[in-house]
Design an enzyme around this catalytic site. Structure first.
Site, PDB file in Angstrom:
ATOM      1  N   ASP A 115     -12.695  23.124  23.573  1.00  0.00           N
ATOM      2  CA  ASP A 115     -11.763  22.697  22.545  1.00  0.00           C
ATOM      3  C   ASP A 115     -10.783  21.691  23.145  1.00  0.00           C
ATOM      4  OD1 ASP A 115     -10.025  24.223  24.023  1.00  0.00           O
ATOM      5  OD2 ASP A 115      -9.855  25.830  22.563  1.00  0.00           O
ATOM      6  N   ASP A 172     -16.810  30.078  16.525  1.00  0.00           N
ATOM      7  CA  ASP A 172     -16.327  30.745  17.739  1.00  0.00           C
ATOM      8  C   ASP A 172     -15.188  31.663  17.334  1.00  0.00           C
ATOM      9  OD1 ASP A 172     -13.435  29.772  19.022  1.00  0.00           O
ATOM     10  OD2 ASP A 172     -14.253  28.393  17.534  1.00  0.00           O
TER      11      ASP A 172
END
Length: 381
Positions: free
Chosen positions: A94, A272
């Protein structure tokens, strides 16, 4: 010499639900896919090989945490994140933006980026769209994310619009940096992130503007931040139809099994969430028939495993009585077994959805799974 380009193949659809494959330099990711979270270059309480054996094709690493410790430059010197954490398969990182907003101290955001102090030692950092992509490039992740601003919900429309427009400008800067660093030539992918909070027209505008940029994939961000499920699903209902059909779609930070089921039905490909691993460390098991809280005394004399019909030893070998004992005694093995069980269940759920889409029976699978989850683990009550 260039690596094979990042690619996505849409293999089958059933309604809005999609079955596909993402190809990266480190393998094939079958979608819809759940990505276990390896925040600090480790999926907590699991060996990398175990994570792979549950069926995971990809794990997630966190830019914010890894930039602070051990630093992206050190990971790069040691051969990159795949080598560092002994995970030779696909890795998504990320951007670090969410953690900056939620963890960092004394943060100051402006057009250029965000300045903040580490929650570890108070050291000062400046994270810009360019620096976020640079860090991810040093880590060597296969799938990288643009820097965006994720705000809390609910927020006033003007604040949601400001953050959405800033995220669009940062998307352009992230893309330029990704191409400058040779990401496409390395076979890596960069995803843009749709923002817009819970305001439908802002979500649509964000998705439309991002679709004009040449990203390898597109994410839905700014959800799973405390809003009710119906708000999240309503935003997906209006967002996914505007997103490119030929690129993977990733719903960030989601979620519970029912969230996964509902979101796949609406055309999402990747997920996720820390939920299954965090729950495992706190005595909570996910099964086909709902959650089982192993802290409860009702399990003290229960010889049954969590699920005798699965192939995962964590689910089918250890008795609930033993797991209850481990949890109550504070033994580390409890977290290991329950995390293993939870990740295996999540991967089994994703495989079930992939198979159902492949055979055109997704609606039947959806209805049965919804009924099972609603029933709960009645035999354990």
């Amino acid at each position: 010499m260039s690596a094979k380009p990042f690619s996505f193949k849409l293999l089958k659809t059933d309604g809005m639900a999609r079955r596909g494959e993402i190809e990266t330099p480190h393998g094939i990711v079958s979608t819809p896919a759940f990505m276990p979270v390896g925040t600090q270059a480790t999926v907590k309480a699991m060996y990398p090989g175990q994570v792979r054996e549950t069926g995971a094709d990809v794990v997630l690493g966190n830019t914010y945490h890894l930039m602070l410790r051990p630093t992206a430059e050190r990971v790069a010197r040691l051969g990159g994140l795949h080598t560092f954490m002994n995970w030779p398969h696909t890795i998504l990182t990320d951007s670090g933006g969410f953690q900056v907003m939620s963890l960092a101290q004394l943060r100051k955001l402006d057009e250029d980026g965000v300045r903040f102090q580490s929650h570890i030692d108070g050291a000062k950092y400046h994270l810009t769209p360019e620096r976020s992509v640079e860090i991810q490039g040093l880590l060597g992740s296969d799938i990288q994310m643009q820097l965006d601003e994720c705000i809390k919900l609910p927020s006033p429309r003007e604040e949601v619009e400001r953050a959405m427009e800033l995220s669009l400008r940062w998307a352009e800067r992230s893309r330029r940096q990704f191409e400058t660093m040779g990401g496409p030539e390395k076979g890596q992918g960069l995803y843009g992130i749709v923002q817009g909070g819970d305001v439908p027209d802002l979500r649509v505008r964000s998705a439309e503007e991002l679709s004009k940029m040449p990203f390898e994939g597109y994410s839905v961000g700014g959800l799973a931040v405390g809003e009710p499920q119906d708000v999240m699903l309503r935003m997906l209902d209006i967002t996914t139809p505007v997103m490119p059909v030929d690129k993977p779609r990733y719903l960030m930070g989601v979620g519970a099994p029912d969230d996964l089921l509902e979101s796949v039905k609406r055309g999402i490909d990747q997920f996720d969430c820390v939920m299954p691993t965090r729950a495992g460390r706190h005595g909570l098991a996910y099964t086909r028939f709902g959650k089982v809280n192993l802290k409860n005394a009702r399990h003290m004399d229960d010889p049954r495993p969590l699920d005798a019909e699965t192939d995962c030893p964590a689910s089918s070998v250890y008795s609930r009585a033993y797991l209850h004992h481990l949890v109550r005694a504070g033994e580390g093995l409890a977290a290991m077994i329950l995390t293993w069980n939870n990740l295996a269940y999540y991967q089994s759920l994703m495989k079930g959805m992939r198979d159902a889409i492949e055979t055109g029976t997704f609606d039947d699978f959806y209805q049965k799974t919804k009924a099972d989850l609603a029933r709960g683990d009645i035999a354990a009550l």
